[in-house]
Design a protein around this motif. Structure first.
Motif, short mmCIF file in Angstrom:
data_model
loop_
_atom_site.label_atom_id
_atom_site.label_comp_id
_atom_site.label_asym_id
_atom_site.label_seq_id
_atom_site.Cartn_x
_atom_site.Cartn_y
_atom_site.Cartn_z
N ALA A 94 38.15 -70.71 -36.60
CA ALA A 94 37.96 -70.75 -38.05
C ALA A 94 36.62 -71.37 -38.44
O ALA A 94 36.05 -72.16 -37.70
N CYS A 95 36.15 -70.96 -39.62
CA CYS A 95 34.93 -71.54 -40.17
C CYS A 95 35.33 -72.40 -41.37
O CYS A 95 35.92 -71.91 -42.33
N GLU A 96 35.02 -73.67 -41.29
CA GLU A 96 35.42 -74.57 -42.35
C GLU A 96 34.60 -74.34 -43.61
O GLU A 96 35.06 -74.55 -44.72
N ALA A 97 33.37 -73.88 -43.43
CA ALA A 97 32.48 -73.70 -44.58
C ALA A 97 32.98 -72.63 -45.54
O ALA A 97 32.97 -72.82 -46.75
N CYS A 98 33.42 -71.48 -45.01
CA CYS A 98 33.78 -70.39 -45.92
C CYS A 98 35.24 -69.95 -45.79
O CYS A 98 35.70 -69.09 -46.52
N GLY A 99 35.98 -70.52 -44.85
CA GLY A 99 37.39 -70.16 -44.72
C GLY A 99 37.64 -68.94 -43.85
O GLY A 99 38.78 -68.49 -43.72
N TRP A 100 36.59 -68.44 -43.21
CA TRP A 100 36.79 -67.29 -42.30
C TRP A 100 37.74 -67.66 -41.16
O TRP A 100 37.73 -68.79 -40.67
N MET A 101 38.59 -66.71 -40.80
CA MET A 101 39.46 -66.92 -39.63
C MET A 101 39.37 -65.69 -38.74
O MET A 101 39.16 -64.58 -39.23
N SER A 129 28.18 -67.47 -34.39
CA SER A 129 28.29 -68.18 -35.67
C SER A 129 29.26 -67.41 -36.54
O SER A 129 29.69 -66.31 -36.18
N CYS A 130 29.60 -67.98 -37.68
CA CYS A 130 30.59 -67.34 -38.55
C CYS A 130 30.11 -65.96 -38.99
O CYS A 130 29.02 -65.82 -39.54
N PRO A 131 30.90 -64.93 -38.76
CA PRO A 131 30.48 -63.57 -39.13
C PRO A 131 30.32 -63.40 -40.64
O PRO A 131 29.63 -62.49 -41.09
N THR A 132 30.90 -64.29 -41.45
CA THR A 132 30.81 -64.14 -42.90
C THR A 132 29.65 -64.94 -43.49
O THR A 132 28.84 -64.40 -44.24
N CYS A 133 29.53 -66.22 -43.12
CA CYS A 133 28.52 -67.04 -43.77
C CYS A 133 27.43 -67.53 -42.83
O CYS A 133 26.49 -68.19 -43.25
N GLY A 134 27.56 -67.24 -41.56
CA GLY A 134 26.50 -67.62 -40.64
C GLY A 134 26.57 -69.05 -40.14
O GLY A 134 25.78 -69.46 -39.29
N ASN A 135 27.53 -69.82 -40.63
CA ASN A 135 27.71 -71.20 -40.17
C ASN A 135 27.88 -71.23 -38.64
O ASN A 135 28.69 -70.51 -38.09
N ALA A 136 27.11 -72.09 -37.98
CA ALA A 136 27.15 -72.11 -36.52
C ALA A 136 28.34 -72.91 -35.99
O ALA A 136 28.70 -72.82 -34.84
#
Ligand code: ADP
Ligand code: ZN
Ligand code: ZN
Length: 684
Positions: A385-392, A429-436
């Protein structure tokens, strides 16, 4: 002198074929010797050659003679299957609403119904060698002195005449296996051709039992039947059973459909286990077929469990089955483990382990005793999961997560769907927001294993789950290292929970059982209770010795007051069953009602629902109740959207009659979509 040619006989053979198209097909036979019912025949079906089973020999056909095709050859090297066996298949076919051929043919080995007979001829020529003993337990050569409860059980079972269904209700470690062995010994001694069928729920339980049987009955041929065998082995073992040479037949659910000409007793060990239900194709329950088969042959059937299915328990309440109890552990002074509920609100888990469990593990390690950690979730973490944008990490093809699986090298790490096997490498990195900074959420067995290595670097840790045992034979090898005492901490899924007789294990930790408390599936609590009782039952099976820790089970939970855990704490299955059955009766649920589930799948959900709605509008008899179609709980799978329609009745017969009339109509619906029916569904 010229030989007078023998008279050619002309008959119609009614054949069952492995195809959903029709129940039976008529073929013409012209030859000298009339084939028999129960023989297999090579023939052409459409443009293909196929092998079918002869189920009737008759004089007339509704098909005109000139339209009838001829049989190419009869597989007369294969001993005939009995009419009882065909009737068993016929019953299963009718009850589960499939053509007879789809039941009968897949339940004989491929080599016996192959177009070429080379492999079959080879198998028939080879004298059946006794299978190598997988796991010899030297101490067990001499049968132990039975305790009073075991003695009574053995006596009741061997003295039973004709059909009797008996539940052997014995707590974990109460010596049910020993009862089976001594019943077998008496029966086999009494009847020099008797065959005994023993079913176990999992392939990896066969080696231990096979070893026990082989050391106890060294002179007998034991056949083993399960889906993990090579075709060659399966053929040899099946033929040994079919010819009557094998006197003991040990197998998983598919063995219930083996041809056993002199069957005199059926034993279903861990009868409650969900894996007795086949989940695709012919969705049969091996336990239920065992009951039918015993009735048909007028022989006893024994169902063994520490946590019987509620269906079976209800049958003992209504006296349809008799009940024999083994209330104590068999080994002198071995006792059931103490159950400790660890409140996760008070004792916060670190690395998934509470301090209470951690210190219990530590003390076991220091004393050289084994521990087992149970977590029914394989992989490293259930989601990324990405905490920044909620991607799972969701599976695009299914309504489920992609599970993180680690491998030896970082490049081998994968996200994998447990439903459709779709796989992706781990994104950088996050496929939605790029967060590493994307993180695994939650824990699977792999992650617990990793943590354990950090906390207890000196411990010998082994993980047993479907991932760690992909290679043939690896599960058995892994279990053997545990039996040999080469493992300090074993971590595993339900694979380790069932049946195994670990002698040196004194601690069981149950890491995260709560999720099953609150699902919609009305069977979830029954299943959870059984699983937890089973896994707890792995602890403290040996005699209590001085210096050895009393056995304990730690259950980490947020709901220590939950009634399920409270009854579990007291090892009180009868209480649990009584409560559950009361609820089921009030809510009109099985075993007080009979169910069938129609499932449909299509590109889009509304198509599946429309199909089911159409199915539900057909004239229903009064004693059939139809629910509204709803999406399945795992709605999307492998890009298909799925819905289900539940049909119920208080009468099994009414339900069966209705299904028989109803199903043929569904095939005419437009547009055509794929559907399947399950009688007595277990996953709703
Ligand atoms: P269950 O299948 O009921 O969980 P098992 O059949 O695996 O239990 O038996 C548990 C242990 O008790 C085994 O190690 C078995 O050898 C031992 N055992 C069984 N019966 C006796 C007996 N009468 N005396 C001593 N040990 C026994
Ligand atoms: Zn993101
Ligand atoms: Zn998927």
């Amino acid at each position: 002198m010229k030989k007078i040619p023998k008279l050619q006989i002309e008959k119609i053979l009614q054949i069952a074929l492995d195809t959903p198209l029709n129940q039976f097909f008529d073929y013409l036979w012209r030859g000298e010797e009339l084939p028999k019912v129960g023989q297999f025949a090579l023939l052409t079906f459409g443009r293909r050659e196929m092998v079918g089973l002869i189920v009737d020999v008759k004089s007339d056909s509704e098909v005109p003679r000139d339209k009838l095709k001829s049989i190419i050859a009869i597989r007369d090297q294969l001993p005939v299957v009995s009419s009882e066996w065909i009737d068993l298949c016929r019953f299963a076919a009718e009850y589960y609403q499939r053509p007879l051929g789809e039941v009968a043919l897949p339940s004989i080995p491929k080599n016996c119904r192959a177009l070429k007979t080379t492999a079959l001829d080879k198998a028939l020529k080879k004298e059946f060698r006794k299978p190598l003993v997988a796991h010899i337990d030297q101490e067990k050569n001499e049968p132990p002195q039975l305790n009073a409860a075991q003695q009574l059980a053995v006596q009741e079972i061997v003295e039973a005449e004709g059909y009797t269904a008996t539940l052997l209700f014995g707590v974990t470690g109460s010596g049910k296996t020993e009862v089976y062995l001594q019943v077998a010994a008496q029966l086999l001694a009494r009847n020099s051709s008797a065959q005994i069928l023993i079913l176990v729920p999992e392939i990896n339980l066969t080696p231990q039992l096979q070893g026990n049987l082989q050391t106890r009955f060294p002179e007998l041929i034991i056949a083993v039947l399960h889906s993990g065998m090579s075709e060659g082995d399966r053929t040899r073992h099946w033929l040994a059973a079919h010819s009557g040479k094998a006197r003991l037949i040990l197998g998983t659910r598919l063995a219930i459909l083996a041809s056993l000409p002199t069957l005199k007793l059926i034993i279903v060990d861990e009868e409650h286990d969900p894996s007795y239900k086949q989940q695709d194709g012919l969705r049969y329950s091996a336990r239920d077929l065992a009951i039918w088969r015993a009735k048909q042959l007028n022989i006893p059937v024994v169902l063994g469990s520490a946590t019987p299915s509620l269906e079976t328990w209800q049958h003992t309440n209504s006296r349809r089955y008799s009940k024999l109890c083994l209330p104590n552990r068999a080994v002198n002074s071995a006792v059931l483990p103490a159950m400790r509920l660890i409140d996760l609100a008070k004792d916060k888990a670190q690395y998934g382990l509470t301090s209470a469990l951690m210190s219990a593990l530590k003390s076991r390690l220091q004393k050289g005793e084994q521990s087992l950690l149970y977590l029914n979730r394989r992989g490293y973490a259930p989601v990324l999961a990405c905490e920044a944008c909620g991607w799972m990490s969701n599976c695009t093809r299914c309504s489920s997560n992609l599970v993180l699986h680690k491998s030896e090298s970082k490049s081998g790490h994968r996200l994998r769907c447990h439903h459709c096997s779709f796989e992706l490498p781990i994104p950088q990195s996050c496929p939605t927001c790029g967060n590493a900074d994307i993180q695994p959420l939650g824990r699977g067995t792999q992650r617990i294993e990793e943590h354990l290595h950090l906390i207890f670097p000196e411990a010998r840790i082994s993980r047993i789950d479907a991932d760690s045992t992909r290679l043939k034979g690896s599960a058995q090898a892994a279990f053997e290292t545990v039996h040999r005492g080469e493992v300090d901490i074993l971590i595993g899924t339900q694979m380790v929970a069932k049946g195994h007789d670990f002698k040196n294990l004194t601690l069981v930790g149950i890491i995260n059982p709560d999720s099953a408390l609150f699902t919609q599936d009305f069977r979830a609590s029954e299943r959870l209770f059984a699983q937890l009782m089973q896994v707890s039952g792995r602890a403290g099976r040996a005699a209590q010795k001085e210096g050895v820790s009393p056995s304990e089970v730690f259950i980490q939970t947020r709901y220590p007051q939950h009634p399920l855990y409270q009854t579990l704490k007291n090892h009180d299955y009868p209480r649990f069953a009584q409560e559950c059955l009361k609820e089921r009766q009030q809510a009109d649920l099985p075993p007080f009602i009979f169910q069938a589930l129609l499932r449909a799948e299509a590109k889009e959900l509304h198509m599946a629902i429309a199909f089911l709605k159409q199915a539900a509008t057909i004239d229903m008899p009064e004693d059939i109740f139809v629910h509204d179609p709803i999406p399945m709980s795992l709605m999307k799978m492998a890009n298909l959207e799925r819905a289900q329609l539940l049909i119920e009745s208080r009468s099994r017969t009414s339900l069966q009659t209705f299904l028989k009339k109803w199903l043929p109509q569904l095939s005419n619906f437009k547009p055509r979509i794929s559907w399947s029916l399950e009688v007595d569904p277990v996953d709703i």
